[in-house]
Design an enzyme around this catalytic site. Structure first.
Site, PDB file in Angstrom:
ATOM      1  N   ARG A  77      13.702 119.077  74.211  1.00  0.00           N
ATOM      2  CA  ARG A  77      13.065 117.765  74.398  1.00  0.00           C
ATOM      3  C   ARG A  77      14.173 116.721  74.495  1.00  0.00           C
ATOM      4  O   ARG A  77      14.973 116.582  73.563  1.00  0.00           O
ATOM      5  CB  ARG A  77      12.136 117.461  73.213  1.00  0.00           C
ATOM      6  N   HIS A 120      12.115 106.538  75.575  1.00  0.00           N
ATOM      7  CA  HIS A 120      12.528 106.616  74.170  1.00  0.00           C
ATOM      8  C   HIS A 120      13.360 105.358  73.893  1.00  0.00           C
ATOM      9  O   HIS A 120      14.548 105.433  73.617  1.00  0.00           O
ATOM     10  CB  HIS A 120      13.309 107.910  73.913  1.00  0.00           C
ATOM     11  N   GLU A 165       7.008 107.276  70.108  1.00  0.00           N
ATOM     12  CA  GLU A 165       6.835 106.375  68.969  1.00  0.00           C
ATOM     13  C   GLU A 165       6.675 104.907  69.387  1.00  0.00           C
ATOM     14  O   GLU A 165       7.512 104.062  69.068  1.00  0.00           O
ATOM     15  CB  GLU A 165       8.011 106.515  67.993  1.00  0.00           C
ATOM     16  N   ASN A 294       5.554 113.198  65.451  1.00  0.00           N
ATOM     17  CA  ASN A 294       6.866 113.122  64.785  1.00  0.00           C
ATOM     18  C   ASN A 294       6.619 112.856  63.314  1.00  0.00           C
ATOM     19  O   ASN A 294       5.902 111.914  62.962  1.00  0.00           O
ATOM     20  CB  ASN A 294       7.711 111.980  65.361  1.00  0.00           C
ATOM     21  N   TYR A 296       8.385 112.587  59.351  1.00  0.00           N
ATOM     22  CA  TYR A 296       9.576 112.548  58.477  1.00  0.00           C
ATOM     23  C   TYR A 296       9.241 112.411  56.998  1.00  0.00           C
ATOM     24  O   TYR A 296       9.901 113.007  56.164  1.00  0.00           O
ATOM     25  CB  TYR A 296      10.515 111.406  58.905  1.00  0.00           C
ATOM     26  N   GLU A 362       9.195 115.990  66.663  1.00  0.00           N
ATOM     27  CA  GLU A 362      10.392 115.668  65.860  1.00  0.00           C
ATOM     28  C   GLU A 362      10.086 115.968  64.409  1.00  0.00           C
ATOM     29  O   GLU A 362       9.015 115.612  63.900  1.00  0.00           O
ATOM     30  CB  GLU A 362      10.764 114.181  65.931  1.00  0.00           C
TER      31      GLU A 362
END
Ligand code: IFM
Length: 459
Positions: A77, A120, A165, A294, A296, A362
């Site tokens: 990616r 991005h 995002e 994504n 985290y 991600e």
């Protein structure tokens, strides 16, 4: 030995983004993006070093693809830089497209699936000077850029992601001002939300028309938002508002064709609804083939300022939120390690929205890396982080979530936006002076996971 086997055909990849790794910021006709301009302003980025030379991926992509092939990765990616393909948002630049052609062809020659993202965060600075994402016209310029890119590369790509995002682009860039373009204008931020989504919808239509067999999706960053005291109405309200601004303001229009009424009401002081034209929601909610997630960490939120101070809130209209610190391990970003939150976000999308295939586009962690005496980097913490999140992803699959792949962030150490080069997310270490790449222990371990399609013991 753990016995965690992923479904047959599960896709194992790694991810990067153009401005974070490519370098070569003025090669072959590329012009400034908002990040080039932001980086020139003193104090915006830790260390002050920005797009050059980054990981010099523009010039070293062949070596990097060979390394991915050695590691047995099945997909890569990466993002395409708008300012390379349409410099200054003007005419199409063949040399910019040729770079991505070469990259994609090299990936395919090595049996690695190219997984490009069109945006991005590197908006051409020329468009920011016309208002950036706060200007409705930018959505149409994004669709033009998508059309040119798909026309040139569509015969080589089977999976397109429009935006990465959009929450960060809108709120960190236009409200908090900690990302490019560094504006602190709540009205512009909420306009940017709608225009990013409109840009996604227009690009989605364009790609589907040009490449009917390709899969198209968008990638959102998702966090469970947990009230400190679930019995306190004020904490619950902060959690509702933040969840609205972080998740539902994107998920609902994309997947249900409407903005959540409570969010529209919360944003009334910022004129959010004025940005929405007849027909926009139909464009935004056009059919999609996949959703990128994504993940985290979790956000633990309170209405009172005990714990961490509220500080300048990127969450428009939620000035009273604070983010208390819990007793948990954290990464070098100061983010809590919360693998269960990944299971929660996957289950939430699965239960609350029409079903579509999900990909973790991600997940990963910054930790301080040290070379051991034998020249290796034994990043036990990063390896453990990825392992625990893969277990959490597997739990979601067992609960029925249609999760089709995992891309670890990141293949290479890179430019971590406002944090500069100090934070290292790579499973491959980059020496920025020599550009020598050294796969860390996490890369060798992840390589085995990809080859076995199963979680192997961390050793
Ligand atoms: O480095 C970023 C990436 O560009 C977007 N998602 C989060 C990563 C870590 O902060």
């Amino acid at each position: 030995m753990e016995n965690i086997v992923f479904p047959q055909g599960f896709l194992w990849g790694s991810a990067t983004a153009a401005f974070q790794v490519e370098g070569a910021t003025d090669a072959d006709g590329r012009t400034d993006s908002i990040w080039d301009e932001f980086c020139r302003q003193p104090g915006k980025v830790v260390g002050g070093d920005c797009g050059e030379p980054a990981a010099d991926h523009y010039r070293r992509f062949e070596q990097d693809v060979a390394m991915m092939a050695d590691l047995g990765l099945q997909a890569y990616r990466f993002s395409i830089a708008w300012p390379r393909v349409r410099p200054d948002a003007g005419e199409v630049n063949q040399k910019g497209l040729d770079f991505y052609k070469r990259l994609i062809d090299t990936l395919r020659e090595n049996d690695i699936t190219p997984w490009p993202t069109l945006y991005h965060w590197d908006l051409p600075q020329a468009l920011e000077e016309k208002g950036g994402w706060a200007n409705r016209d930018t959505a149409f310029r994004f669709a033009d850029y998508a059309a040119a890119t798909v026309e040139a590369l569509g015969d080589r790509v089977d999976a397109w992601t429009t935006l990465n995002e959009p929450w960060c682009s809108a709120f960190l860039g236009y409200a908090a001002g900690v990302h490019a373009p560094g504006r602190t204008e709540p009205r512009a931020a909420v306009a940017a939300v709608h225009h990013l989504l409109l840009g996604h919808g227009l690009a989605n239509d364009t790609i589907r028309a040009a490449s009917p067999n390709a899969q198209v999706g968008i990638t959102l960053n998702m966090y469970p938002i947990i009230p400190v005291d679930p019995r306190d109405p004020a904490d619950l309200d902060v959690a509702r508002r933040l969840d609205g601004l972080q998740q539902r303001i994107f998920l609902d229009p994309l997947l249900k064709g409407e903005y959540p009424a409570d969010v529209v009401a919360d944003l009334e002081p910022f004129g959010f609804a004025d940005n929405i034209h007849d027909g926009d929601l139909g464009v935004i909610s056009g059919p999609m083939d996949m959703l990128g997630v994504n993940y985290y960490t979790e956000h633990y939120v309170s209405s009172s300022a005990n714990g961490s101070e509220p500080g300048p809130s990127p969450w428009v209209g939620v000035q009273q939120a604070s983010f208390p610190v819990r007793d948990a391990p954290t990464t070098d970003m100061g983010w809590e390690v919360r693998p269960d939150g990944l299971t929660s976000v996957l289950l939430r999308v699965h239960h609350d929205y029409p079903k579509l295939p999900l990909y973790i586009t991600e997940n990963g962690a910054a930790f301080r890396d040290d070379f051991s005496g034998n020249g290796a980097i034994d990043d036990v913490d990063r390896t453990g982080f990825i392992a625990s999140h893969l277990r959490a992803a597997h739990t979601a699959i067992m609960a029925g979530v249609d999760l089709r792949g995992y891309f670890c962030w990141s293949l290479l150490d890179n430019f971590e936006w406002a944090e500069g080069y100090a934070k290292r997310f790579g499973i491959v270490h980059v020496d920025y002076d020599t550009q020598v790449r050294t796969p860390k222990m996490s890369a060798r371990w992840y390589s085995r996971v990809a080859r076995d399609n199963a979680l192997v013991s961390v050793s």
